[in-house]
Design a protein around this motif. Structure first.
Motif, PDB file in Angstrom:
ATOM      1  N   PHE A 180      18.906  35.454  -3.354  1.00 30.04           N
ATOM      2  CA  PHE A 180      17.792  36.370  -3.624  1.00 30.04           C
ATOM      3  C   PHE A 180      17.962  37.680  -2.845  1.00 30.04           C
ATOM      4  CE2 PHE A 180      13.397  37.803  -2.723  1.00 30.04           C
ATOM      5  CZ  PHE A 180      13.007  38.060  -4.028  1.00 30.04           C
ATOM      6  N   ARG A 181      18.598  37.598  -1.675  1.00 32.70           N
ATOM      7  CA  ARG A 181      18.878  38.760  -0.826  1.00 32.70           C
ATOM      8  C   ARG A 181      17.614  39.596  -0.562  1.00 32.70           C
ATOM      9  NH1 ARG A 181      23.579  38.011  -3.739  1.00 32.70           N
ATOM     10  NH2 ARG A 181      25.473  37.930  -2.459  1.00 32.70           N
ATOM     11  N   PRO A 182      16.755  39.092   0.312  1.00 33.62           N
ATOM     12  CA  PRO A 182      15.507  39.815   0.580  1.00 33.62           C
ATOM     13  C   PRO A 182      15.725  41.231   1.116  1.00 33.62           C
ATOM     14  CG  PRO A 182      15.391  37.584   1.424  1.00 33.62           C
ATOM     15  CD  PRO A 182      16.814  37.815   1.031  1.00 33.62           C
ATOM     16  N   HIS A 203      26.382  34.738   5.908  1.00 35.43           N
ATOM     17  CA  HIS A 203      27.405  35.769   5.748  1.00 35.43           C
ATOM     18  C   HIS A 203      28.818  35.203   5.815  1.00 35.43           C
ATOM     19  CE1 HIS A 203      24.475  38.856   5.566  1.00 35.43           C
ATOM     20  NE2 HIS A 203      24.129  38.814   6.844  1.00 35.43           N
ATOM     21  N   TYR A 204      28.975  34.001   6.365  1.00 29.86           N
ATOM     22  CA  TYR A 204      30.313  33.417   6.538  1.00 29.86           C
ATOM     23  C   TYR A 204      30.487  32.135   5.725  1.00 29.86           C
ATOM     24  CZ  TYR A 204      30.143  36.562  10.532  1.00 29.86           C
ATOM     25  OH  TYR A 204      30.007  37.668  11.324  1.00 29.86           O
ATOM     26  N   ALA A 205      29.599  31.885   4.760  1.00 29.99           N
ATOM     27  CA  ALA A 205      29.680  30.665   3.950  1.00 29.99           C
ATOM     28  C   ALA A 205      30.945  30.668   3.096  1.00 29.99           C
ATOM     29  CB  ALA A 205      28.450  30.540   3.067  1.00 29.99           C
ATOM     30  N   ASN A 222      26.693  22.432   2.729  1.00 31.48           N
ATOM     31  CA  ASN A 222      25.844  22.610   3.915  1.00 31.48           C
ATOM     32  C   ASN A 222      26.535  23.386   5.024  1.00 31.48           C
ATOM     33  OD1 ASN A 222      27.717  20.748   4.801  1.00 31.48           O
ATOM     34  ND2 ASN A 222      26.237  19.056   4.962  1.00 31.48           N
ATOM     35  N   GLU A 223      27.830  23.638   4.885  1.00 30.42           N
ATOM     36  CA  GLU A 223      28.599  24.434   5.853  1.00 30.42           C
ATOM     37  C   GLU A 223      28.533  23.842   7.273  1.00 30.42           C
ATOM     38  OE1 GLU A 223      30.479  27.011   4.838  1.00 30.42           O
ATOM     39  OE2 GLU A 223      29.761  26.671   2.784  1.00 30.42           O
ATOM     40  N   TYR A 228      15.339  37.305   6.288  1.00 29.98           N
ATOM     41  CA  TYR A 228      15.378  38.569   5.544  1.00 29.98           C
ATOM     42  C   TYR A 228      16.698  39.300   5.775  1.00 29.98           C
ATOM     43  CZ  TYR A 228      14.436  43.510   4.638  1.00 29.98           C
ATOM     44  OH  TYR A 228      14.521  44.813   4.204  1.00 29.98           O
ATOM     45  N   LEU A 229      17.159  39.325   7.031  1.00 30.35           N
ATOM     46  CA  LEU A 229      18.408  40.033   7.342  1.00 30.35           C
ATOM     47  C   LEU A 229      19.639  39.267   6.899  1.00 30.35           C
ATOM     48  CD1 LEU A 229      17.489  41.290  10.931  1.00 30.35           C
ATOM     49  CD2 LEU A 229      17.491  42.600   8.810  1.00 30.35           C
ATOM     50  N   GLY A 230      19.492  38.012   6.520  1.00 30.62           N
ATOM     51  CA  GLY A 230      20.618  37.227   6.051  1.00 30.62           C
ATOM     52  C   GLY A 230      21.472  36.625   7.146  1.00 30.62           C
TER      53      GLY A 230
END
Length: 344
Positions: free
Chosen positions: A70-72, A143-145, A151-152, A205-207
């Motif tokens: 969704f990338r808020p 960001h690193y998935a 589930n990383e 929100y910042l991811g």
């Protein structure tokens, strides 16, 4: 006639800023009640449930991926600049400094170290529990998935649970824990809950975090606050030890050392009876020489007999620049002829 002065609100505020004359007799220390124990057990069960849901890659992990896609930060970019600063309220360094300054003033005002020691104990528990969980589960952030839908876990990450969220819960919640009145505790609990909730949602929100990271961070911080009453006896003993050490250092710094006593003169007969024969032989000539020696006159007195001032003959000092006068007579002498008067 009434002479009491009505204090205004500002006067009461300044009165609270003054230091109390001594430590308050009754400081409200939270205890491990049944309600708190039940809440601790429920929070721990919730904590373990969140971990299990992530480990088994359940619906919670799928929801994490939906929020990430969704990338808020792209949906509401106008608040991005504000939330970049707001998330600092969850960073350990700045928040610890701000809260420690406030609790340090409270410690100085109430003559107690309990606020600062409680803050230190809570941060220590937070670092141990949250740090161990982060390193043990090793989850990667959004960001690193690497694989969509996974589930990383166990990939060397350190974001599960969210450290920002847990730190916000503990750092701001400690103010409510140390509140002196029930009303202040309720207000501070509400404020700390809103701040920690906002910090957790800001990281989403910042991811930088999954939503499950934030939920587990809330539970981790609450567990630390609920377990603090078990640390109160250790905090009390540490406070007593620190104050005892301070008192010893003050006594040592003041320099109150015992004054050495003056030597006591021992009679010759007692010394002769107690000493050995060789010491007696060495002491006898010394006593004889001391007795035969005449008393020495003080340095400021000239040697020899002293005469009165009227019997001394006036002598012109050697090297004097004044010429001798023939008409001068010694002091005390009388003349038959009268001294001629001048100006006749």
């Amino acid at each position: 006639m009434r002479t009491e002065q009505n204090l205004t609100r500002l006067d009461r505020v300044f009165a609270r800023l003054d230091r109390e004359p001594e430590r308050p007799a009754h400081i409200d220390v939270p205890k491990m009640s049944r309600h708190r124990v039940a809440l601790l057990v429920a929070t721990l069960a919730f904590y373990l449930a969140i971990v299990w849901l992530v480990v088994v890659t359940s619906w919670l992990v799928r929801f994490d991926w939906q929020v990430m896609f969704f990338r808020p930060y792209q949906q509401w970019p106008e608040i991005h600049a504000f939330l970049d600063y707001y998330v600092v309220l969850g960073q350990r360094g700045p928040t610890a400094v701000m809260v420690a300054a406030w609790l340090g003033w409270r410690s100085w005002r109430q003559h107690t170290l309990r606020p600062l020691l409680t803050l230190g104990a809570s941060l220590l528990l937070l670092n141990i529990t949250v740090g161990a969980a982060k390193l043990g589960m090793g989850r990667l952030g959004p960001h690193y998935a690497t694989t969509i839908g996974s589930n990383e876990m166990g990939l060397g990450g350190d974001i599960f649970p969210s450290g920002h969220t847990a730190n916000a819960v503990v750092t701001w919640g400690i103010l409510a824990y140390l509140a002196s009145t029930p009303r202040a505790r309720r207000w501070l609990s509400a404020v700390s809950a809103v701040v920690s909730l906002g910090v957790g949602l800001t990281t989403v929100y910042l991811g930088t975090h999954w939503l499950s990271d934030v939920v587990l961070g809330w539970a981790a911080g609450l567990l630390v606050l609920l377990a603090l009453p078990w640390c109160e006896p250790l905090i009390a003993r540490a406070e007593v030890s620190i104050f005892a050490l301070r008192d010893r250092l003050r006594e040592r710094r003041s320099g109150t050392f015992p004054v050495p006593a003056a030597p006591v003169a021992v009679p010759v007969s007692v010394a002769a009876g107690a000493a050995a024969s060789s010491q007696d032989e060495a002491a006898a000539p010394r006593e004889t020489a001391t007795a035969a020696r005449p008393p020495r006159a003080p340095v400021y007195l000239a040697p020899g007999p002293h005469t009165t001032r009227s019997e001394r003959t006036p002598v012109t000092p050697a090297g004097s620049r004044r010429p001798p006068h023939a008409d001068r007579l010694p002091r005390g002498a009388t003349t038959s002829t009268a001294r001629p008067l001048t100006g006749g």
